[in-house]
Write an enzyme that holds these catalytic residues in place. Structure first.
Site, PDB file in Angstrom:
ATOM      1  N   PHE A   1       1.665   2.561   4.093  1.00 31.37           N
ATOM      2  CA  PHE A   1       1.569   3.437   5.160  1.00 31.37           C
ATOM      3  C   PHE A   1       1.277   4.481   4.792  1.00 31.37           C
ATOM      4  CE2 PHE A   1       1.200   5.479   9.406  1.00 31.37           C
ATOM      5  CZ  PHE A   1      -0.620   4.884   9.315  1.00 31.37           C
TER       6      PHE A   1
ATOM      7  N   ASP B   1       7.983   7.760   0.443  1.00 32.35           N
ATOM      8  CA  ASP B   1       7.940   7.791   1.763  1.00 32.35           C
ATOM      9  C   ASP B   1       9.039   7.146   2.794  1.00 32.35           C
ATOM     10  OD1 ASP B   1       6.882   7.538   4.156  1.00 32.35           O
ATOM     11  OD2 ASP B   1       4.840   7.100   3.471  1.00 32.35           O
TER      12      ASP B   1
ATOM     13  N   LYS C   1       9.307  11.130  12.139  1.00 30.58           N
ATOM     14  CA  LYS C   1       9.503  10.082  12.957  1.00 30.58           C
ATOM     15  C   LYS C   1      11.571  10.658  13.911  1.00 30.58           C
ATOM     16  CE  LYS C   1       6.961   6.351  11.732  1.00 30.58           C
ATOM     17  NZ  LYS C   1       5.989   6.485  13.242  1.00 30.58           N
TER      18      LYS C   1
END
Length: 409
Positions: free
Chosen positions: A138, A223, A252
Site C-alpha cells: 500500500f 516506503d 504520518k
C-alpha cells in the site's frame, strides 16, 4: 441553522467513501481521548500510526502557537526558516542529502515514483521505466500510488490505469531476481507491509533488493510512511536492517497529527527533478514544518526510543497472553510499536468485529486487512495506559469468546 453535529450528519453531508464509527471524538490528552458523551478511550491506534506523541503534546502546541504568530503560508515561490531547519535536520539524521516536502504519504510516494521514472528516462533512456512493487503493498490513494500498491481492490473501477508497473510476491528473492532487467528503474518496498497485514520484510529479501538495484542500475525506494519516525525503535526502519535505500518516503508520524510528508534522497538522484518538474503549493508550509521540527526533536530523544522498546514488549506479551487465553488471535508480529495480531482460523475475515467490540469497551485499535488486528499507539504511551488498554481489550475478547463463532457470522 443548527450548529450541532452527530454521526448522522456525516451521512447527510460527506461523500460516502468512509464508514466512520458511530462515536465522534472531541478531545484528547496523551494516549486517551473522549467522545461527545464524555466517555474515555485508550488510544492504541494513534490515528493510524500518526499521533506519535499522543494528543495535545505541549511541545507541539508550543511550536504551532509560536509559528502561528509569525508566518502561516508563502508557497514555494519563497522558502522559509522552519522548512530549511527541518530539511537540514532530516539530512543530518539519515542517509539523505536532499528533501522534498509535501502534505501526505501518498504525495511523498507520488513524488518518489515520478522521480524514479524521470531518473531512468533522463539517465538511461525512455525504455527504463518499469517500477517493481509487491502484492498487498500500500503506497497511497492517488491513481499512480494505488497502481504501484499491490491491491487490486483499490484500482477497480478507475481504469485505464498507468502502465509500467509489475507486482511480485513479497519476500520472494527468486521472483525478484527473475524480474530484474534493464527496463527496471526502481524497486519500491515497505520494510514492513502495513495495510498488507503487518508483515516484515526478511533481511535477505531487502539485501537482495539492494544488490539487484546496484547490478541493474535501478533505484531502491523504501516506503517508510508507516514504519518511520521512531515507530519501529529507530528513526527509520532501514537503520535497523543494514540496507540503505536511494529514496525514502515519510509522513504520518512526522507531523504528529499535523499534515506533512517528505521524500528523502541523495543529491545525485535529486538532480532528476530540476526546476519546474514537480511541486506542491502547501509543501514545506511553515506551520507544518515548525510542528514537525518539534516532533522530530522529541522522537529522537533516547528516553523515548527506550520507551518504544519497553512498551512494545509489554504490548506483545499482553497480546500473546490474551491470544492464548481466548483463542481469537495468534502470536503478534511487527516491530517496535507497530504490532499486528493475526486472527485465528475461526475469526478469519472478521478482525473488524474484534475492533468494534474493543471500541465498545473503551479501547481503540485498528485492522490491517480483514485478518489482522493492528496496534500503533503513541511512542510515549505509558506503562499504565498499555495495561489499561489491554484490560479493556480482554473484556472485549472475553465476551466474543463466550459467543460461538457461528452466531457472530
Amino acid at each position: 441553522m443548527s450548529t450541532s453535529v452527530t454521526r448522522q450528519t456525516f451521512d447527510e453531508v460527506m461523500v460516502p467513501n468512509y464508514q466512520p464509527a458511530d462515536i465522534i471524538p472531541v478531545r484528547g490528552q496523551g494516549s486517551r481521548w473522549w467522545d461527545q458523551q464524555g466517555r474515555e478511550y485508550v488510544d492504541f491506534a494513534g490515528g493510524i500510526a500518526v499521533t506519535v506523541l499522543g494528543h495535545a503534546h505541549p511541545a507541539m502546541i508550543e511550536a504551532l502557537d509560536a509559528q502561528a504568530h509569525k508566518l502561516w503560508h508563502l508557497s514555494n515561490v519563497m522558502t522559509n526558516e522552519p522548512a530549511l531547519k527541518l530539511a537540514r535536520r532530516l539530512t543530518e539524521l539519515t542517509f539523505a542529502e536532499r528533501v522534498f516536502f509535501c502534505n501526505s504519504g501518498a504525495e511523498a510516494n507520488e513524488a518518489a515514483f515520478k522521480l524514479v521514472r524521470r531518473w531512468g528516462n533522463t539517465r538511461y533512456g525512455a525504455h527504463k521505466n518499469t517500477i517493481i512493487s509487491f502484492f498487498n503493498a500500500f503506497h497511497g490513494r492517488t491513481l499512480f500510488t494505488v497502481c504501484v500498491g499491490g491491491q487490486a481492490k483499490y484500482t477497480q473501477g478507475f481504469e485505464p490505469l498507468p502502465g509500467g508497473i509489475r507486482h511480485l510476491p513479497y519476500n520472494d528473492v527468486a521472483a525478484l531476481e527473475a524480474a530484474m532487467n534493464d527496463t527496471v528503474c526502481a524497486i519500491v518496498v515497505e520494510p514492513i507491509q502495513g495495510e498488507g497485514g503487518l508483515i516484515p520484510a526478511s533481511p535477505e529479501f531487502l539485501r537482495a533488493a539492494r544488490a539487484l538495484c546496484d547490478k541493474h542500475q535501478a533505484l531502491l525506494v523504501f516506503d517508510e510512511v508507516q514504519t518511520g519516525n521512531g515507530r519501529t525503535g529507530s528513526l527509520y526502519a532501514y537503520q535497523q536492517c543494514g540496507v540503505t535505500p536511494d529514496v525514502l518516503t515519510t509522513a504520518k508520524g512526522l507531523g504528529g497529527g499535523f499534515p506533512i510528508g517528505a521524500m528523502l534522497t541523495t543529491a545525485d538522484v535529486a538532480k532528476a527533478l530540476p526546476f519546474g518538474t514537480h511541486g506542491s503549493t502547501y509543501g514545506g508550509n511553515p506551520l507544518a514544518c515548525a510542528v514537525a521540527g518539534a516532533v522530530l526533536d522529541e522522537i529522537t530523544k533516547p528516553e523515548l526510543q527506550r520507551n518504544v522498546v519497553a512498551r512494545a514488549q509489554q504490548l506483545r506479551d499482553g497480546l500473546d497472553q490474551l491470544g492464548r487465553r481466548y483463542g481469537l488471535f495468534g502470536t503478534p508480529r511487527g516491530q517496535g510499536l507497530l504490532v499486528g495480531a493475526p486472527v485465528s482460523e475461526a475469526w478469519k475475515g472478521r478482525a473488524k468485529e474484534i475492533v468494534n467490540a474493543a471500541l465498545a469497551e473503551g479501547v481503540w485499535l485498528l485492522v490491517a486487512g480483514p485478518d489482522v488486528l493492528r496496534f500503533a499507539p503513541a511512542l510515549n504511551i505509558t506503562e499504565a495506559d498499555v495495561a489499561e488498554g489491554l484490560a479493556r481489550l480482554e473484556r472485549a475478547v472475553q465476551k466474543l469468546a463466550a459467543v460461538p463463532a457461528a452466531v457472530n457470522a
